[in-house]
Design a protein around this motif. Structure first.
Motif, PDB file in Angstrom:
ATOM      1  N   PRO A 103       0.825  -1.217   0.000  1.00  0.00           N
ATOM      2  CA  PRO A 103       0.000   0.000   0.000  1.00  0.00           C
ATOM      3  C   PRO A 103       0.860   1.269   0.000  1.00  0.00           C
ATOM      4  O   PRO A 103       1.971   1.297   0.538  1.00  0.00           O
ATOM      5  CB  PRO A 103      -0.805  -0.120   1.300  1.00  0.00           C
ATOM      6  CG  PRO A 103      -0.714  -1.559   1.695  1.00  0.00           C
ATOM      7  CD  PRO A 103       0.612  -2.031   1.196  1.00  0.00           C
ATOM      8  N   LEU A 104       0.314   2.319  -0.590  1.00  0.00           N
ATOM      9  CA  LEU A 104       0.962   3.617  -0.626  1.00  0.00           C
ATOM     10  C   LEU A 104      -0.070   4.665  -0.217  1.00  0.00           C
ATOM     11  O   LEU A 104      -1.170   4.703  -0.767  1.00  0.00           O
ATOM     12  CB  LEU A 104       1.502   3.917  -2.022  1.00  0.00           C
ATOM     13  CG  LEU A 104       2.153   5.286  -2.226  1.00  0.00           C
ATOM     14  CD1 LEU A 104       3.451   5.394  -1.423  1.00  0.00           C
ATOM     15  CD2 LEU A 104       2.421   5.538  -3.701  1.00  0.00           C
ATOM     16  N   LYS A 105       0.318   5.530   0.749  1.00  0.00           N
ATOM     17  CA  LYS A 105      -0.609   6.552   1.231  1.00  0.00           C
ATOM     18  C   LYS A 105      -0.668   7.712   0.250  1.00  0.00           C
ATOM     19  O   LYS A 105       0.354   8.189  -0.246  1.00  0.00           O
ATOM     20  CB  LYS A 105      -0.171   7.056   2.610  1.00  0.00           C
ATOM     21  CG  LYS A 105      -1.222   7.923   3.295  1.00  0.00           C
ATOM     22  CD  LYS A 105      -0.793   8.285   4.710  1.00  0.00           C
ATOM     23  CE  LYS A 105      -1.875   9.086   5.417  1.00  0.00           C
ATOM     24  NZ  LYS A 105      -1.468   9.459   6.798  1.00  0.00           N
ATOM     25  N   LEU A 106      -1.883   8.185  -0.013  1.00  0.00           N
ATOM     26  CA  LEU A 106      -2.091   9.297  -0.930  1.00  0.00           C
ATOM     27  C   LEU A 106      -2.002  10.632  -0.189  1.00  0.00           C
ATOM     28  O   LEU A 106      -2.020  10.673   1.040  1.00  0.00           O
ATOM     29  CB  LEU A 106      -3.465   9.159  -1.598  1.00  0.00           C
ATOM     30  CG  LEU A 106      -3.675   7.926  -2.471  1.00  0.00           C
ATOM     31  CD1 LEU A 106      -5.068   7.948  -3.083  1.00  0.00           C
ATOM     32  CD2 LEU A 106      -2.635   7.840  -3.557  1.00  0.00           C
ATOM     33  N   PRO A 107      -1.914  11.734  -0.934  1.00  0.00           N
ATOM     34  CA  PRO A 107      -1.882  13.049  -0.277  1.00  0.00           C
ATOM     35  C   PRO A 107      -3.128  13.277   0.564  1.00  0.00           C
ATOM     36  O   PRO A 107      -4.208  12.812   0.225  1.00  0.00           O
ATOM     37  CB  PRO A 107      -1.844  14.029  -1.458  1.00  0.00           C
ATOM     38  CG  PRO A 107      -1.352  13.243  -2.614  1.00  0.00           C
ATOM     39  CD  PRO A 107      -1.833  11.843  -2.398  1.00  0.00           C
ATOM     40  N   GLN A 108      -2.948  13.988   1.678  1.00  0.00           N
ATOM     41  CA  GLN A 108      -4.094  14.353   2.506  1.00  0.00           C
ATOM     42  C   GLN A 108      -4.459  15.792   2.230  1.00  0.00           C
ATOM     43  O   GLN A 108      -3.607  16.629   1.954  1.00  0.00           O
ATOM     44  CB  GLN A 108      -3.782  14.149   3.993  1.00  0.00           C
ATOM     45  CG  GLN A 108      -4.071  12.732   4.461  1.00  0.00           C
ATOM     46  CD  GLN A 108      -4.033  12.609   5.966  1.00  0.00           C
ATOM     47  OE1 GLN A 108      -3.051  12.132   6.509  1.00  0.00           O
ATOM     48  NE2 GLN A 108      -5.108  13.020   6.628  1.00  0.00           N
ATOM     49  N   GLY A 109      -5.737  16.078   2.313  1.00  0.00           N
ATOM     50  CA  GLY A 109      -6.210  17.421   2.039  1.00  0.00           C
ATOM     51  C   GLY A 109      -7.505  17.377   1.263  1.00  0.00           C
ATOM     52  O   GLY A 109      -7.960  16.325   0.825  1.00  0.00           O
ATOM     53  N   LYS A 110      -8.090  18.528   1.095  1.00  0.00           N
ATOM     54  CA  LYS A 110      -9.359  18.617   0.390  1.00  0.00           C
ATOM     55  C   LYS A 110      -9.125  18.468  -1.107  1.00  0.00           C
ATOM     56  O   LYS A 110      -8.243  19.109  -1.683  1.00  0.00           O
ATOM     57  CB  LYS A 110     -10.032  19.953   0.688  1.00  0.00           C
ATOM     58  CG  LYS A 110     -11.462  20.045   0.209  1.00  0.00           C
ATOM     59  CD  LYS A 110     -12.205  21.180   0.885  1.00  0.00           C
ATOM     60  CE  LYS A 110     -11.608  22.533   0.538  1.00  0.00           C
ATOM     61  NZ  LYS A 110     -12.470  23.640   1.048  1.00  0.00           N
ATOM     62  N   GLY A 111      -9.873  17.590  -1.742  1.00  0.00           N
ATOM     63  CA  GLY A 111      -9.710  17.370  -3.173  1.00  0.00           C
ATOM     64  C   GLY A 111     -10.594  16.249  -3.664  1.00  0.00           C
ATOM     65  O   GLY A 111     -11.665  15.985  -3.108  1.00  0.00           O
ATOM     66  N   ALA A 113      -7.691   9.828   5.375  1.00  0.00           N
ATOM     67  CA  ALA A 113      -6.496   9.141   4.858  1.00  0.00           C
ATOM     68  C   ALA A 113      -6.907   8.114   3.805  1.00  0.00           C
ATOM     69  O   ALA A 113      -7.696   7.212   4.080  1.00  0.00           O
ATOM     70  CB  ALA A 113      -5.753   8.448   5.991  1.00  0.00           C
ATOM     71  N   TRP A 114      -6.382   8.275   2.602  1.00  0.00           N
ATOM     72  CA  TRP A 114      -6.635   7.335   1.515  1.00  0.00           C
ATOM     73  C   TRP A 114      -5.349   6.620   1.139  1.00  0.00           C
ATOM     74  O   TRP A 114      -4.258   7.192   1.170  1.00  0.00           O
ATOM     75  CB  TRP A 114      -7.190   8.061   0.280  1.00  0.00           C
ATOM     76  CG  TRP A 114      -8.658   8.319   0.364  1.00  0.00           C
ATOM     77  CD1 TRP A 114      -9.269   9.383   0.945  1.00  0.00           C
ATOM     78  CD2 TRP A 114      -9.700   7.464  -0.132  1.00  0.00           C
ATOM     79  NE1 TRP A 114     -10.639   9.261   0.847  1.00  0.00           N
ATOM     80  CE2 TRP A 114     -10.930   8.112   0.188  1.00  0.00           C
ATOM     81  CE3 TRP A 114      -9.717   6.249  -0.801  1.00  0.00           C
ATOM     82  CZ2 TRP A 114     -12.158   7.558  -0.154  1.00  0.00           C
ATOM     83  CZ3 TRP A 114     -10.949   5.703  -1.148  1.00  0.00           C
ATOM     84  CH2 TRP A 114     -12.148   6.343  -0.818  1.00  0.00           C
ATOM     85  N   TRP A 115      -5.498   5.347   0.760  1.00  0.00           N
ATOM     86  CA  TRP A 115      -4.363   4.521   0.349  1.00  0.00           C
ATOM     87  C   TRP A 115      -4.679   3.904  -1.006  1.00  0.00           C
ATOM     88  O   TRP A 115      -5.849   3.736  -1.370  1.00  0.00           O
ATOM     89  CB  TRP A 115      -4.116   3.399   1.360  1.00  0.00           C
ATOM     90  CG  TRP A 115      -3.760   3.876   2.743  1.00  0.00           C
ATOM     91  CD1 TRP A 115      -4.608   4.432   3.654  1.00  0.00           C
ATOM     92  CD2 TRP A 115      -2.471   3.832   3.342  1.00  0.00           C
ATOM     93  NE1 TRP A 115      -3.933   4.732   4.805  1.00  0.00           N
ATOM     94  CE2 TRP A 115      -2.616   4.377   4.644  1.00  0.00           C
ATOM     95  CE3 TRP A 115      -1.222   3.379   2.930  1.00  0.00           C
ATOM     96  CZ2 TRP A 115      -1.537   4.487   5.524  1.00  0.00           C
ATOM     97  CZ3 TRP A 115      -0.146   3.479   3.795  1.00  0.00           C
ATOM     98  CH2 TRP A 115      -0.308   4.031   5.071  1.00  0.00           C
ATOM     99  N   ILE A 116      -3.635   3.534  -1.714  1.00  0.00           N
ATOM    100  CA  ILE A 116      -3.799   2.735  -2.924  1.00  0.00           C
ATOM    101  C   ILE A 116      -2.929   1.495  -2.824  1.00  0.00           C
ATOM    102  O   ILE A 116      -1.917   1.481  -2.117  1.00  0.00           O
ATOM    103  CB  ILE A 116      -3.428   3.511  -4.215  1.00  0.00           C
ATOM    104  CG1 ILE A 116      -1.962   3.946  -4.183  1.00  0.00           C
ATOM    105  CG2 ILE A 116      -4.363   4.662  -4.446  1.00  0.00           C
ATOM    106  CD1 ILE A 116      -1.458   4.438  -5.523  1.00  0.00           C
ATOM    107  N   CYS A 117      -3.335   0.454  -3.524  1.00  0.00           N
ATOM    108  CA  CYS A 117      -2.561  -0.785  -3.542  1.00  0.00           C
ATOM    109  C   CYS A 117      -2.704  -1.431  -4.916  1.00  0.00           C
ATOM    110  O   CYS A 117      -3.828  -1.589  -5.423  1.00  0.00           O
ATOM    111  CB  CYS A 117      -3.046  -1.744  -2.463  1.00  0.00           C
ATOM    112  SG  CYS A 117      -2.004  -3.216  -2.271  1.00  0.00           S
ATOM    113  N   LEU A 118      -1.585  -1.780  -5.527  1.00  0.00           N
ATOM    114  CA  LEU A 118      -1.601  -2.468  -6.814  1.00  0.00           C
ATOM    115  C   LEU A 118      -1.958  -3.934  -6.592  1.00  0.00           C
ATOM    116  O   LEU A 118      -1.382  -4.600  -5.734  1.00  0.00           O
ATOM    117  CB  LEU A 118      -0.228  -2.358  -7.490  1.00  0.00           C
ATOM    118  CG  LEU A 118      -0.101  -2.989  -8.875  1.00  0.00           C
ATOM    119  CD1 LEU A 118      -0.902  -2.205  -9.906  1.00  0.00           C
ATOM    120  CD2 LEU A 118       1.366  -3.062  -9.302  1.00  0.00           C
TER     121      LEU A 118
END
Length: 348
Positions: free
Chosen positions: A275-283, A300-305
């Motif tokens: 997993p890789l954590k994505l940027p935090q903030g409004k978007g 907090a959002w994450w992505i995983c291949l």
């Protein structure tokens, strides 16, 4: 009778990226003729009886194609008993219904990356035959529909080993708490907390890009990575880039005729299961070119291949494996001469 699922998305290829750039809209008239060419290619290499079970849509694209072209009695069409609201739920509900209890042997998809992403959520192990008619066409095959129909016909007639032409696609799974979604090609974080027209074409709002595959010949946000490195659909890796005002400036083809410079501040590769954590903030998160998820400031959002995505047919590989094959008998043709004449034949 053997059955094939058919998705022809009337909305594909019409988003704002084609309006703000120099791309022409992929209109419904063109989709109808593309479908007819596909079916003619299919008929040219099959002899069995088949039923195409199709997704209903408000424009009745399949019905128009049926009226305009003549098909033999061995080919029938059946409208699925699913609703037609003219949005992505049509595709989602049809796919879910079509794959239940093995109703169809394959799913033919006329659409872009966004259409295929929706299909992939429910397609399971049913193979996808994806033909491009969207704005972004990285996952879908850019191939003359006649050839796509021939590839499907050869596949269903058993002319090729399934293990050589079917493979699981990679996906990027993004998640936060109980919310999650997938992308077939790219996940992008944009500092714009509205969904609006959904499409992303303003590079100054992009902060992060991750991809399952990339090529310098692709258009769209995946081209941020594609201008730096090529990653094939079959490789067990993806890639990501942090985007900003600094770093290496690269020209990116965001849409047809729309090239903008993007600053890549950091670049790296993704491996399955990490997993890789994505940027935090409004978007917002854009999945395969369209903003789909609003992100709250402290979320907090994450992505995983993952390498267990939808099953996709390699149309070009099917056509390669059936070179020289007779459509009538399923055997290789006989050639009178298999090598150039060296001038010595007839002289003993």
């Amino acid at each position: 009778m053997r059955r094939v699922g058919l998705v022809v998305n009337p909305v594909a290829g019409k988003d704002i990226r084609r309006l703000v750039a120099w791309g022409s809209v992929f209109g419904n008239r063109e989709k109808i003729t593309a479908l007819i060419r596909f079916l003619q290619g299919f008929l040219g290499v099959t002899r069995e009886s088949f039923c195409f079970v199709y997704m209903p849509d408000p424009y009745e694209l399949v019905e128009v194609a049926r009226r305009e072209a003549t098909f033999p009695p061995r080919i029938c069409f059946e409208k699925a008993p699913t609703p037609a609201f003219g949005d992505a739920t049509d595709t989602l509900r049809f796919t879910e219904w079509a794959v239940q209890e093995g109703r169809v042997e394959a799913l033919v998809v006329f659409g872009g990356d966004g259409t295929n992403r929706v299909v992939a959520k429910k397609s399971g192990s049913t193979p996808l035959f994806s033909l491009s008619c969207g704005t972004n066409n990285v996952f879908a095959d850019t191939l003359e529909p006649t050839l796509g129909g021939m590839a499907l016909g050869f596949f269903l007639e058993g002319a090729v080993p399934k293990t050589e032409v079917l493979s699981r696609s990679k996906v990027l799974r993004c998640f936060s708490g109980t919310r999650e979604d997938i992308a077939l090609v790219d996940v992008v974080f944009v500092e714009k907390d509205v969904l609006g027209t959904r499409a992303v074409w303003e590079p100054e709002t992009v902060r992060f890009v991750a991809v399952t595959q990339s090529s310098p010949a692709n258009i769209g946000l995946s081209a941020v990575i594609g201008r730096m490195v090529s990653i094939s659909p079959k490789e067990r890796r993806g890639a990501f880039a942090w985007v900003g005002q600094g770093g290496q400036r690269i020209p990116v083809p965001l849409a047809p005729g729309l090239v903008r410079e993007v600053g890549v501040e950091e670049f790296g590769f993704l491996l399955p299961g990490e997993p890789l954590k994505l940027p935090q903030g409004k978007g917002a998160l854009a999945l395969d070119g369209e903003r789909e998820i609003l992100v709250h400031p402290h979320e907090a959002w994450w992505i995983c291949l993952e390498d267990q995505g939808p099953v996709k047919a390699d149309l070009r590989r099917i056509l390669e494996l059936t070179q020289g094959r007779s459509g009538e008998h399923g055997q290789r043709g006989h050639h009178a001469q298999t090598r150039p004449d060296d001038g010595r034949r007839g002289h003993q």
